[in-house]
Design an enzyme around this catalytic site. Structure first.
Site, PDB file in Angstrom:
ATOM      1  N   HIS A  31       5.223   2.672   5.346  1.00 31.77           N
ATOM      2  CA  HIS A  31       4.573   1.973   4.243  1.00 31.77           C
ATOM      3  C   HIS A  31       3.088   1.861   4.562  1.00 31.77           C
ATOM      4  CE1 HIS A  31       8.121   0.838   1.970  1.00 31.77           C
ATOM      5  NE2 HIS A  31       8.700   0.326   3.052  1.00 31.77           N
ATOM      6  N   CYS A  46       1.705   4.714   0.951  1.00 37.03           N
ATOM      7  CA  CYS A  46       0.872   4.290  -0.176  1.00 37.03           C
ATOM      8  C   CYS A  46      -0.505   3.897   0.329  1.00 37.03           C
ATOM      9  CB  CYS A  46       1.508   3.109  -0.893  1.00 37.03           C
ATOM     10  SG  CYS A  46       2.980   3.542  -1.850  1.00 37.03           S
TER      11      CYS A  46
END
Length: 404
Positions: A229, A272
């Site tokens: 992430h 991301c």
């Protein structure tokens, strides 16, 4: 004998004035970099830089044609005829007048003097353009390549974070497919592959510091893949603490890893880079595409929404799954959109008889990923690089590569 392609480029070189060269450099500065364009003293230098970034080749003349349409329509027509027929216009058919280029000798060195308009015939002083007796060096001879001569040719490190210890970041289902695809691919490229799973932020920093301290004298390249992430300018450890992109790359700069100086260092980041979504404009209502990803199988590699830059040292390439401030997507069964397309295009290039450089491949990855639609949104990868040579990856005999 030079090919028609090279003859066409030298024709443009012969007929480009200094002012038009400056116009070309200005228009291309955002594509090949301000520093690179400033270092270009001739149009041939510009062509070399365009070839380095994959914007110019015998089968790819669209960028050159579009620039010349702004700078010189006559030269643009030369490129257009070559693109259409593979031939060049006959000189006699080129409508006069055209810019005159005089070659003079000053202090035993050649200096080019250019004029936007042809000289007058007053006093009978009109003379033909002079040319050097020695043909210019082929553009391909001017391109330098990163050598990949050792076996193994380098080290590939994969950091794969799937499970997270806190409550804010979800399990990254499907990331093992990315790990397997990367491990298989870079093993075939001749790299030794090391995989680290589920590292905290401090463990990521420590592993990279240890790797950076090794002697790379007998290796030609480094690849680091981080699957986790993330948000703008960072990735997350499994403890949900941030590791900045600078912390990933800085241990491998020449000051910290001198045996990697002058060697390509490739970083691929599947994470991301913010909480925003990339949108697109369609000329007509969207239709289902072949291989469309099912909505229920997609999720984003995002963290809590909250910036940092990448070191500008030489010979780095940073392949980001998405542009800043936006999310990237991962299929929970087949892996992330970016990594799977990256592996597909690298494999396709390696199996081809053509020698395609890494920047051309990443451009194709950009194109293919940007075509898709994921949870009704788009994804736009972003490569950044300070590579100083051309990098070409081809498969080697797997029996020669051993795991460290």
């Amino acid at each position: 004998m030079l090919s028609n392609y090279r003859v066409m480029l030298y024709t443009i070189y012969d007929e480009t004035t200094k002012d038009k060269l400056e116009d070309m450099k200005f228009l291309l500065s955002d594509k090949i970099g301000r520093r690179q364009t400033d270092d270009c003293n001739t149009v041939l230098d510009v062509f070399v830089e365009l070839e380095k970034v994959g914007l110019l080749s015998q089968s790819n003349l669209h960028e050159l044609h579009s620039i010349l349409e702004v700078v010189d329509l006559q030269l643009a027509s030369t490129v257009q005829q070559y693109m259409t027929t593979g031939t060049l216009p006959q000189p006699a058919r080129r409508p006069p007048p055209r810019p005159i280029m005089d070659l003079r000798h000053v202090n035993n060195s050649h200096h080019l003097s250019t004029s936007e308009t042809p000289p007058t015939l007053e006093g009978g002083q009109f003379s033909l353009d002079a040319r050097t007796n020695t043909p210019p060096t082929s553009l391909s001879d001017q391109i330098e390549y990163y050598p990949l001569n050792h076996i193994p040719c380098g080290l590939c490190v994969i950091i794969n974070n799937e499970e997270f210890l806190g409550t804010q970041l979800k399990k990254r289902s499907g990331t093992r497919e990315d790990e397997e695809a990367l491990e298989s691919l870079f093993s075939r490229f001749g790299f030794s592959v090391i995989v680290h799973s589920n590292l905290t932020a401090e463990e990521i920093r420590e592993k990279l510091r240890i790797i950076a301290s090794r002697n790379f004298s007998e290796e030609d390249a480094l690849v680091v893949c981080v699957l986790s992430h993330g948000e703008h300018g960072c990735v997350y450890g499994t403890d949900e603490e941030k590791v900045s992109l600078r912390e990933l790359t800085q241990p491998f700069t020449s000051g910290f890893a001198p045996t990697l100086a002058g060697k390509p260092k490739l970083f691929f980041i599947q994470a991301c880079q913010g909480g925003g979504y990339q949108t697109g404009t369609l000329p007509s209502p969207p239709k289902p595409r072949e291989g469309e990803y099912r909505r229920s199988h997609l999720e984003a590699d995002a963290g809590p929404i909250h910036a940092e830059t990448v070191p500008s040292d030489a010979d780095f390439l940073l392949g980001m799954a998405t542009v800043p401030e936006c999310k990237s997507f991962r299929n929970k069964h087949t892996g992330s959109i970016y990594i799977q397309e990256l592996c597909r295009q690298l494999r396709r290039s390696a199996e081809s008889s053509r020698e395609e450089d890494i920047l051309s491949i990443l451009t194709r990855v950009n194109r293919e990923v940007s075509k898709g639609e994921y949870l009704n949104y788009k994804q736009m990868p972003e490569p950044k690089y300070t590579l100083t040579k051309t990098l070409i990856l081809k498969f080697v005999d797997e029996d020669q590569v051993q795991r460290p």
